[in-house]
Write an enzyme that holds these catalytic residues in place. Structure first.
Site, mmCIF file in Angstrom:
data_model
loop_
_atom_site.group_PDB
_atom_site.id
_atom_site.type_symbol
_atom_site.label_atom_id
_atom_site.label_comp_id
_atom_site.label_asym_id
_atom_site.label_seq_id
_atom_site.Cartn_x
_atom_site.Cartn_y
_atom_site.Cartn_z
ATOM 1 N N ARG A 25 0.822 -1.218 0.000
ATOM 2 C CA ARG A 25 0.000 0.000 0.000
ATOM 3 C C ARG A 25 0.851 1.260 0.000
ATOM 4 N NH1 ARG A 25 -4.445 -1.744 4.553
ATOM 5 N NH2 ARG A 25 -5.382 -3.484 3.414
ATOM 6 N N ARG A 29 -3.109 6.606 0.973
ATOM 7 C CA ARG A 29 -3.629 7.759 1.698
ATOM 8 C C ARG A 29 -2.628 8.437 2.632
ATOM 9 N NH1 ARG A 29 -8.705 5.473 4.609
ATOM 10 N NH2 ARG A 29 -7.411 3.600 4.612
ATOM 11 N N ARG A 38 -6.627 11.604 -5.839
ATOM 12 C CA ARG A 38 -7.881 10.894 -5.574
ATOM 13 C C ARG A 38 -9.093 11.773 -5.841
ATOM 14 N NH1 ARG A 38 -12.034 9.283 -5.268
ATOM 15 N NH2 ARG A 38 -13.059 7.818 -3.841
ATOM 16 N N ASP A 75 -6.878 -2.927 -7.258
ATOM 17 C CA ASP A 75 -7.479 -3.551 -6.085
ATOM 18 C C ASP A 75 -7.791 -5.006 -6.426
ATOM 19 O OD1 ASP A 75 -8.790 -2.668 -3.294
ATOM 20 O OD2 ASP A 75 -10.065 -4.197 -4.205
ATOM 21 N N TYR A 151 -14.845 -12.153 0.064
ATOM 22 C CA TYR A 151 -15.573 -10.897 -0.164
ATOM 23 C C TYR A 151 -16.794 -11.135 -1.044
ATOM 24 C CZ TYR A 151 -11.786 -8.122 1.874
ATOM 25 O OH TYR A 151 -10.871 -7.575 2.739
#
Length: 344
Positions: A25, A29, A38, A75, A151
């Site tokens: 990652r 962020r 973003r 992702d 998921y």
């Protein structure tokens, strides 16, 4: 090509005096520039499917920190999206999918993955490849079938993936069919990433540790083994990193049976113990606690020293034991790199 890229040299079995480093990652962020980029996309998924923006985000940590590898910004849930499952990302709440609750839901999905739907990912890889420094490797990736399926069944992330585990117990044939579809889709998806320019790939099994031993072998280990075997036929020179988070005592067997070139280790694994039991031909990657990186200072220095001592003399890629956290101070990332590259 590998001779110029430290990460690929390690994946080919060299133990370098300066350990190559990248962070899971690393494009995200914690970076001010990511937050600004973003804002240019309507949603997180739109950002993943915008080749220019995805390439820009991939390159941002390379420009700032000069990591030894870039990992394409995307992702793991683009795969179910490309099978026709409804996927959304809600701000502050994570992914939301239309859950699979029975055989009819599986039948409603595509039989094969839609590679045209994923073409923005391949285009982003091509753009990044053109812009990367010569010594920087490019990593492609996918989620392991078990983690992606968890998921797809629950429709979201859950603390222990109980919905998928229970579904697999109650509906083993349906779950096996879903896993089979994900194995086949992952092979062609990763293959296209390699063809687009990825130097190596990583398979993320973020929820491997949620499974009981028998289920771990059936749903986590064997699917990854089959993906790796298929990629060996298609791309025999491409190195593969597997990251079965939470595998614990099963790590040595997982490494040996899957045939992975490198094994990512999570935060819970002791470096010296792992080095002692995992086959010597398997490169080890990891495994700094992301909270130690946030803490910085003496705790960071001590944690880095322990990892370096535990893996000394063995081919090693420095990384975190899980993804970098949004509140990570940029100065602490700089401090980490200074510890790893004292002569730079």
């Amino acid at each position: 090509m590998a001779a110029n890229k430290p990460l690929l040299r390690v994946l080919n079995g060299e133990a370098l005096s300066t350990t190559p480093v990248w962070l899971m990652r690393q494009a995200g962020r914690y970076l001010t520039e990511y937050k600004q980029t973003r804002l240019k996309a309507r949603s997180f998924l739109d950002l993943c499917y915008n080749p220019k923006l995805a390439a820009e985000v991939t390159l941002q940590p390379i420009r700032r920190f000069h990591f030894d590898a870039a990992i394409i910004f995307s992702d793991i849930l683009v795969v179910p999206d490309a099978f026709g499952q409804k996927v959304d990302f809600e701000s502050g709440e994570g992914p939301r999918l239309q859950p699979i609750i029975g055989a009819d839901d599986l039948k409603a999905l595509r039989e094969t993955i839609d590679l045209d739907h994923l073409s923005p990912v391949f285009e982003a890889i091509q753009l990044v490849k053109q812009a990367l420094p010569a010594k920087t490797a490019l990593i492609g990736f996918c989620g392991a079938p078990w983690t992606v399926a968890s998921y797809m069944i629950a429709g979201r992330g859950t603390p222990d993936q109980a919905p998928a585990r229970l579904f697999a117990y109650r509906n083993p044939d349906i779950f096996a069919a879903l896993i089979e579809r994900l194995i086949e889709g992952s092979v062609v998806y990763l293959s296209r990433q390699i063809e687009a320019g990825a130097d190596c790939i990583q398979i993320f099994d973020s929820w491997a540790g949620a499974l009981a031993p028998a289920e771990f072998e059936r749903w986590a280990l064997d699917p990854v083994r089959r993906i790796i075997a298929a990629l060996r036929i298609r791309h025999p020179r491409t190195k593969i990193i597997a990251f079965p988070r939470g595998a614990g005592l099963a790590l040595a067997g997982y490494a040996a049976q899957t045939g992975t070139d490198a094994l990512g280790l999570d935060t819970s694994v002791d470096p010296a113990s792992a080095a002692a039991v995992i086959p010597s031909n398997v490169v080890l990657q990891g495994n700094l606690d992301p909270l130690a990186l946030i803490a910085g200072g003496e705790p960071l220095g001590e944690a880095v020293a322990k990892i370096q001592a535990g893996f000394r003399g063995r081919p090693h890629i420095f990384n975190l034991g899980h993804g970098i956290l949004p509140e990570t101070p940029l100065d602490n990332v700089e401090a980490l790199l200074a510890l790893l590259r004292p002569e730079a």
